[in-house]
Design an enzyme around this catalytic site. Structure first.
Site, PDB file in Angstrom:
ATOM      1  N   ASP A 161      34.787 -67.011  11.495  1.00  0.00           N
ATOM      2  CA  ASP A 161      35.933 -67.246  12.379  1.00  0.00           C
ATOM      3  C   ASP A 161      36.813 -66.002  12.336  1.00  0.00           C
ATOM      4  OD1 ASP A 161      34.893 -69.787  12.737  1.00  0.00           O
ATOM      5  OD2 ASP A 161      36.211 -70.722  11.263  1.00  0.00           O
ATOM      6  N   HIS A 163      29.063 -69.121   8.605  1.00  0.00           N
ATOM      7  CA  HIS A 163      28.701 -70.547   8.591  1.00  0.00           C
ATOM      8  C   HIS A 163      27.988 -70.935   9.872  1.00  0.00           C
ATOM      9  CE1 HIS A 163      32.846 -70.113  10.099  1.00  0.00           C
ATOM     10  NE2 HIS A 163      32.670 -71.221  10.790  1.00  0.00           N
ATOM     11  N   ARG A 217      27.586 -85.978  15.258  1.00  0.00           N
ATOM     12  CA  ARG A 217      28.558 -85.408  14.329  1.00  0.00           C
ATOM     13  C   ARG A 217      29.764 -84.907  15.125  1.00  0.00           C
ATOM     14  NH1 ARG A 217      29.757 -80.395  12.071  1.00  0.00           N
ATOM     15  NH2 ARG A 217      30.594 -80.618   9.962  1.00  0.00           N
TER      16      ARG A 217
HETATM   17  C1  LIG Z   1      41.420 -68.476  18.695  1.00  0.00           C
HETATM   18  C2  LIG Z   1      40.126 -68.636  18.765  1.00  0.00           C
HETATM   19  C3  LIG Z   1      39.198 -68.526  17.620  1.00  0.00           C
HETATM   20  C4  LIG Z   1      37.864 -68.834  18.265  1.00  0.00           C
HETATM   21  C5  LIG Z   1      38.024 -68.338  19.636  1.00  0.00           C
HETATM   22  C6  LIG Z   1      39.375 -68.921  19.997  1.00  0.00           C
HETATM   23  O1  LIG Z   1      39.870 -68.308  21.132  1.00  0.00           O
HETATM   24  C7  LIG Z   1      39.288 -70.425  20.197  1.00  0.00           C
HETATM   25  C8  LIG Z   1      38.029 -70.991  19.632  1.00  0.00           C
HETATM   26  C9  LIG Z   1      37.608 -70.352  18.320  1.00  0.00           C
HETATM   27  C10 LIG Z   1      36.113 -70.492  18.117  1.00  0.00           C
HETATM   28  C11 LIG Z   1      35.686 -71.844  17.545  1.00  0.00           C
HETATM   29  C12 LIG Z   1      34.152 -71.813  17.403  1.00  0.00           C
HETATM   30  C13 LIG Z   1      33.644 -70.549  16.727  1.00  0.00           C
HETATM   31  C14 LIG Z   1      34.305 -69.294  17.335  1.00  0.00           C
HETATM   32  C15 LIG Z   1      33.682 -68.017  16.789  1.00  0.00           C
HETATM   33  C16 LIG Z   1      34.268 -69.414  18.846  1.00  0.00           C
HETATM   34  O2  LIG Z   1      33.452 -68.949  19.588  1.00  0.00           O
HETATM   35  O3  LIG Z   1      35.363 -70.117  19.282  1.00  0.00           O
HETATM   36  C17 LIG Z   1      35.792 -69.402  17.123  1.00  0.00           C
HETATM   37  C18 LIG Z   1      36.624 -68.221  17.596  1.00  0.00           C
HETATM   38  C19 LIG Z   1      36.908 -67.234  16.499  1.00  0.00           C
HETATM   39  O4  LIG Z   1      37.357 -67.628  15.424  1.00  0.00           O
HETATM   40  O5  LIG Z   1      36.680 -66.064  16.737  1.00  0.00           O
HETATM   41  O1  LIG Z   2      31.524 -78.260  13.080  1.00  0.00           O
HETATM   42  C1  LIG Z   2      31.686 -77.614  12.052  1.00  0.00           C
HETATM   43  O2  LIG Z   2      31.551 -78.089  10.942  1.00  0.00           O
HETATM   44  C2  LIG Z   2      32.062 -76.161  12.127  1.00  0.00           C
HETATM   45  C3  LIG Z   2      32.750 -75.780  13.386  1.00  0.00           C
HETATM   46  C4  LIG Z   2      33.104 -74.329  13.401  1.00  0.00           C
HETATM   47  O3  LIG Z   2      32.558 -73.549  12.683  1.00  0.00           O
HETATM   48  C5  LIG Z   2      34.142 -73.857  14.319  1.00  0.00           C
HETATM   49  O4  LIG Z   2      34.641 -74.646  15.166  1.00  0.00           O
HETATM   50  O5  LIG Z   2      34.498 -72.666  14.208  1.00  0.00           O
HETATM   51 FE   LIG Z   3      33.587 -71.624  12.683  1.00  0.00          FE
END
Ligand SMILES: C=C1C[C@]23C[C@@]1(O)CC[C@H]2[C@@]12CCC[C@@](C)(C(=O)O1)[C@H]2[C@@H]3C(=O)O
Ligand SMILES: O=C(O)CCC(=O)C(=O)O
Ligand SMILES: [Fe+2]
Length: 371
Positions: free
Chosen positions: A233, A288, A298
């Site tokens: 993230d 992860h 889930r």
């Molecule tokens: C603030 C943010 C982190 C995130 C991209 C986003 O704009 C909103 C969604 C977040 C998320 C959740 C799933 C995994 C991830 C890599 C994605 O594609 O969207 C994370 C983004 C991140 O932490 O870079």
């Molecule tokens: O669903 C999960 O346990 C992880 C989700 C996740 O990695 C994310 O939203 O960035």
């Molecule tokens: Fe994540």
């Protein structure tokens, strides 16, 4: 101040929302078939490897040593679970219910709140999908700030009750995230006086956050499907609430993928890329992924927490010195989200600088930046 909603204007993310009706699929289509899931490295809670160093640390926030324990978990795992965190179980149940109700809507209804390529909020496939040749067996809904606009599209009559729960969850998580930030910083010897942008009350009032509701429908061929592909993230930290179905795995060096078992009332905390930068790599962000289940759906809710979008984050001065040069240049969260949108899992290496005899260089531009 630019907001997170502007992060993708310059880097739109194109994801083809081809098929979002998972329930209609009796077999795993080719487009969802992943190979090389390298499952032989998986350790789960029922496995023989039960020694404490092969399971994700569980930390009681009432423990007087919480900061030290958290520091150790961040250094060695990049992830930990917390219990006795003070968040009412009823609120965790309520937010799970919002996610469950949202993803149970008919596909045409959910598509009314589709996330646009240059937007941050709304419904859709994981935005990281664009980096993979195969599709992921999941759907998501991202919320930044108020969910009002999109929830009105989903539930024209009774959006208010769903909005109220999300707003209460955001407010509660913001406080918990601030508390975890100080525990993590404290474990590095960084005090409230050292982080000016935390505000006069040292409560990170201006912090930014996003919420990601995730659904992983039951899957006819879970061994060949991927719920959410490996990623870190971009945040300081992410607080994750999962239902009672396992699926989340973290990568542990020298071991492989380790399942994070669902703990009733527990919350998972991931170290994100911005904390990795702030700690000068001492607390590495955790890679992860999520696997799926044959019979059970889930759900998870991620609270993605970071700095005010225009604050420059760099390795903290207390963690750098003649023998520990800064490993990363300064970035704002907005800028970093743009880098992530472009380079995905290589984003950290794009902000890395390296030390030479003559000073510090941005490894990507070959420009001298400090020295
Ligand atoms: C603030 C943010 C982190 C995130 C991209 C986003 O704009 C909103 C969604 C977040 C998320 C959740 C799933 C995994 C991830 C890599 C994605 O594609 O969207 C994370 C983004 C991140 O932490 O870079
Ligand atoms: O669903 C999960 O346990 C992880 C989700 C996740 O990695 C994310 O939203 O960035
Ligand atoms: Fe994540």
């Amino acid at each position: 101040m630019p907001s997170l909603s502007e992060a993708y204007r310059a880097h739109p993310v194109h994801v083809h929302h081809k098929n979002l009706d998972f329930n209609s699929l009796q077999e795993l289509p080719e487009s969802y078939t992943w190979t090389h899931l390298d499952d032989h490295t998986i350790i789960n809670s029922n496995n023989i490897m039960k020694e404490s160093n092969s399971s994700v640390p569980v930390i009681d926030l009432n423990d007087p040593n919480a900061s030290k324990l958290i520091g150790h978990a961040c250094k060695t795992w990049g992830v930990y679970q917390i219990v006795n965190h003070g968040i009412p179980i009823s609120l965790l149940d309520d937010i799970q219910w919002v996610g469950q109700t949202l993803f149970s809507l008919p596909p045409h209804q959910k598509l009314k709140a589709l996330r646009s390529p240059d937007g941050v909020s709304g419904y859709g496939l994981a935005r990281i999908s664009s980096f993979f040749p195969k599709l992921m067996w999941s759907e998501g809904f991202t919320i930044v700030g108020s969910p009002f606009e999109h929830f009105r599209q989903l539930w024209p009559q009774d959006y208010a009750k769903y909005c109220d729960i999300v707003l209460q969850y955001e407010e509660t998580m913001k406080k918990l995230a601030g508390k975890l930030m100080w525990l993590m910083l404290d474990s590095l010897g960084i005090t409230k006086e050292d982080i000016k942008w935390a505000g006069s009350k040292a409560q990170f009032e201006k912090a930014c956050a996003a919420m990601q509701l995730n659904s992983y429908p039951s899957c006819p061929d879970p061994d060949r499907a991927m719920g959410l592909a490996p990623h870190t993230d971009s945040t300081f930290l992410t607080i994750l609430s999962q239902n009672d179905i396992s699926g989340l795995q973290v990568q542990r060096e020298g071991i492989g993928w380790v399942t994070v078992p669902p703990l009733h009332g527990g919350l998972v905390v991931n170290v994100g890329d911005l904390f990795h930068i702030l700690s000068n790599g001492l607390y590495p962000s955790v890679l992860h992924r999520v696997l799926v289940n044959r019979t059970r759906q889930r759900f998870s809710i991620a609270y993605l927490y970071g700095p005010p979008s225009n604050v420059e984050i760099c390795p903290h001065t207390k963690l750098v010195g003649p023998t520990q040069p800064p490993l990363y240049r300064s970035v704002t969260w907005n800028e970093y989200l743009g880098t992530k949108a472009k380079h995905f899992n290589k984003a950290l290496s794009y902000v890395r600088i390296c030390a030479t005899i003559n000073g510090l260089f941005d490894v990507n531009k070959s420009n001298k930046v400090v020295g």
